[in-house]
Structures are given as C-alpha cells and as structure tokens.
Design an enzyme around this catalytic site. Structure first.
Site, PDB file in Angstrom:
ATOM      1  N   TYR A  52      -4.777   5.490  -8.061  1.00 55.73           N
ATOM      2  CA  TYR A  52      -3.664   4.629  -8.459  1.00 55.73           C
ATOM      3  C   TYR A  52      -4.062   3.784  -9.668  1.00 55.73           C
ATOM      4  O   TYR A  52      -4.869   2.860  -9.560  1.00 55.73           O
ATOM      5  CB  TYR A  52      -3.226   3.727  -7.312  1.00 55.73           C
ATOM      6  CG  TYR A  52      -2.622   4.457  -6.133  1.00 55.73           C
ATOM      7  CD1 TYR A  52      -2.167   5.771  -6.252  1.00 55.73           C
ATOM      8  CD2 TYR A  52      -2.488   3.838  -4.894  1.00 55.73           C
ATOM      9  CE1 TYR A  52      -1.605   6.444  -5.183  1.00 55.73           C
ATOM     10  CE2 TYR A  52      -1.925   4.505  -3.813  1.00 55.73           C
ATOM     11  CZ  TYR A  52      -1.493   5.803  -3.957  1.00 55.73           C
ATOM     12  OH  TYR A  52      -0.939   6.464  -2.888  1.00 55.73           O
ATOM     13  N   ARG A 120      -5.368  14.374  -0.032  1.00 53.68           N
ATOM     14  CA  ARG A 120      -5.022  15.772  -0.342  1.00 53.68           C
ATOM     15  C   ARG A 120      -6.267  16.669  -0.266  1.00 53.68           C
ATOM     16  O   ARG A 120      -7.351  16.285  -0.700  1.00 53.68           O
ATOM     17  CB  ARG A 120      -4.329  15.932  -1.697  1.00 53.68           C
ATOM     18  CG  ARG A 120      -2.930  15.359  -1.726  1.00 53.68           C
ATOM     19  CD  ARG A 120      -2.131  15.888  -2.890  1.00 53.68           C
ATOM     20  NE  ARG A 120      -0.773  15.368  -2.868  1.00 53.68           N
ATOM     21  CZ  ARG A 120       0.229  15.899  -2.175  1.00 53.68           C
ATOM     22  NH1 ARG A 120       0.017  16.984  -1.459  1.00 53.68           N
ATOM     23  NH2 ARG A 120       1.433  15.371  -2.211  1.00 53.68           N
ATOM     24  N   SER A 218       6.783   7.725   0.385  1.00 50.91           N
ATOM     25  CA  SER A 218       8.067   7.937  -0.308  1.00 50.91           C
ATOM     26  C   SER A 218       9.230   8.014   0.689  1.00 50.91           C
ATOM     27  O   SER A 218      10.019   8.962   0.659  1.00 50.91           O
ATOM     28  CB  SER A 218       8.013   9.200  -1.170  1.00 50.91           C
ATOM     29  OG  SER A 218       7.178   9.015  -2.281  1.00 50.91           O
TER      30      SER A 218
END
Length: 308
Positions: A52, A120, A218
């Site tokens: 980030y 991930r 999200s």
C-alpha cells in the site's frame, strides 16, 4: 460496534476493519484524525500491507498514531506481505517475509504485528520454508497471529500440513455485486448461468469448517476498481431496496450494504477503505442492523441475481 472473538486468534475485535490503503493521500494530522474517528466509532482493527503506497500507508499510520492518544494495546495492527508489482512477482520466501515484517514494524513504529497475512499466493511457495519462517516470527514475538489473503482451500491445506500456527484469517473479495463466494453454492449444477462456475473451490464453506474468519475486502465495490454500486445508475433496483431498508432501520444505504455481509452466519469482518470520517460513520452503522432472512435474499436478488 459489534465485537467478536476470533477462534485461535485475537479476541474482542471489531467487525468493521479500517483498511489503510488510501492513507498515503492524507497528511499526518489528517491520518491521526481518521484513526481517532475510527476508534471513537468502536473500530480497533487496522489493516495494512507492504504494497500500500509501497510502504507509505504504514509510514503515515506510524507517524500519526502517537498524535491520537491511543495506546498500542488498544488496537489490532494487521499487515500483509508478498506482493511486489514493482518487480513483477509475488514472493513468500523466508527472506522476503522476514524483511517485510521488519519493514512494517519500523514504519508502523511498533515492536510487533498482531496479525500477519500472506498476501495473494506465490505459486512457487515452499510450505516448509514458510513454517520455519512463522516459527521464527512467533518465537521472536514479532507476530502474534497468522493468516492469508485470497488463498484457496488447497493452498491452505498445503500450508496447514507444515505450519504449526493456526491460520485464522483469509481476506477475500465480497460485496453485493461481487458475490462469487456465495454464487457457486447457490447455482450448483446449473448450466444456464456462469454464476455456477466455482471460482474459488468452495473457500467460503472451507473457512467456516476450519474456523478461519473471512475479512471481506471491497465490500461496496463494482468489480475491483470500478467504483461503488451505492447510488450508481447501473444499479437502480439494488439502490431502491437499499434505500427502502435504510429508511426502515434509520441508516444510510451504505450501512445496509455492509449489514448484508455481516448478516451471513460465517461471522465475517468487513474492511472499510474510506478515509472520509462521515462515510466511515455510515459504514459502522451497519453493526446496528440485523437484516431478516427475507431481507438478505431481497438484497441479493436486487443486485441482479435470481433463484435457480
């Protein structure tokens, strides 16, 4: 704020998490105000990742936190490691994990992470190497709890074969628009729609079976980066139902959309990525709402799905 205890993980954590991906856009003073606002709303869980802002999100948080008056023990700090878009690879090697944790601790100005997630899957990951790395991090006190992000049941099983620590979180995408976690189980054996396609190998049920708490990222988004479906002209039916239920419960449409996630019996957390205090308040109002069984389905169908 609705609080929950994570099996084998941190206790008394907020069901809403403040996602700090957008924090680099704030000044240090603004970031301190945002952290304080979240705390006042009952949020005690803050999500970061080394990727980030290439570390800037953690740096901004670390600089701002001392200005809030909060104590380190008042908050749960989570970070994720493994994504390196700058060099075009995902990396779960021991060297990278250890360097990432040390970097996060330095930027966040803390001596430990409450939670570390592998971010991930690195398709070249060595589970024995990761097990050794987690042992080192646990023994040193640098990480208290471990988990993953966007990882399949098979990958989790491979990790669990070697890793001794419980893997207590899996961060996955879920919203009323992006409901793939739920769709395949509903449309099973149905050739009339591609919603029957199993895109994640039943990860929702797997996590429930193995006491892994899902963190929904999200939760208001269309696809990944196409904006929010609330008040979007392409979702008139969904917004009509959100407005109707918002009026019934006395909350914003945003709160109803988040309440839809929290209503699921998997006891998920929802990650709020906003850096707007007013928007965050609307999101947190979701914890005041307990949708009925019928209302949950009403929202699901209004988002464009159907019952097979």
């Amino acid at each position: 704020m609705k609080m929950q205890n994570v099996v084998n993980g941190p206790q008394n954590v907020s069901s809403i998490i403040l996602g700090c991906m957008r924090m680099p856009a704030l000044t240090v003073a603004e970031a301190a105000k945002m952290i304080s606002c979240a705390a006042e709303l009952g949020i005690n869980f803050y999500d970061h990742a080394t990727v980030y802002g290439e570390g800037e999100a953690e740096t901004r948080f670390g600089d701002a936190f001392p200005l809030t008056g909060l104590k380190r023990e008042d908050v749960i700090l989570q970070s994720k490691c493994g994504l390196h878009f700058d060099r075009g690879e995902f990396d779960w090697t021991q060297k990278d994990i250890l360097e990432s944790v040390d970097g996060s601790l330095k930027r966040l100005k803390t001596d430990h992470l409450d939670v570390l997630l592998l971010h991930r899957p690195d398709v070249l990951f060595d589970p024995e190497e990761i097990a050794e790395t987690f042992d080192m991090l646990e023994k040193s006190g640098k990480v208290l709890h471990f988990g993953v992000s966007n990882v399949t049941p098979g990958q989790l099983e491979l990790l669990k074969k070697f890793v001794k620590q419980p893997l207590v979180f899996n961060q996955l995408q879920l919203s009323l628009d992006q409901s793939q976690l739920i769709d395949a189980g509903l449309y099973i054996n149905n050739t009339t729609t591609d919603r029957s396609t199993d895109r994640d190998n039943g990860i929702l049920d797997y996590c429930r079976l193995h006491d892994i708490t899902i963190q929904a990222w999200s939760p208001l988004q269309i696809s990944m980066f196409k904006g929010c479906f609330v008040d979007h002209p392409d979702y008139p039916e969904l917004n009509a139902v959100l407005a109707k239920l918002g009026e019934k419960y006395g909350v914003a449409k945003t709160a109803i959309a988040i309440a839809w996630i929290l209503r699921h019996p998997a006891k998920m957390q929802a990650i709020a990525g906003t850096m707007n205090p007013d928007h965050l308040k609307d999101i947190c109002d979701a914890t005041k709402v307990e949708l009925t069984h019928h209302e949950w389905y009403e929202l699901y169908l209004a988002s464009g799905k159907f019952l097979p």
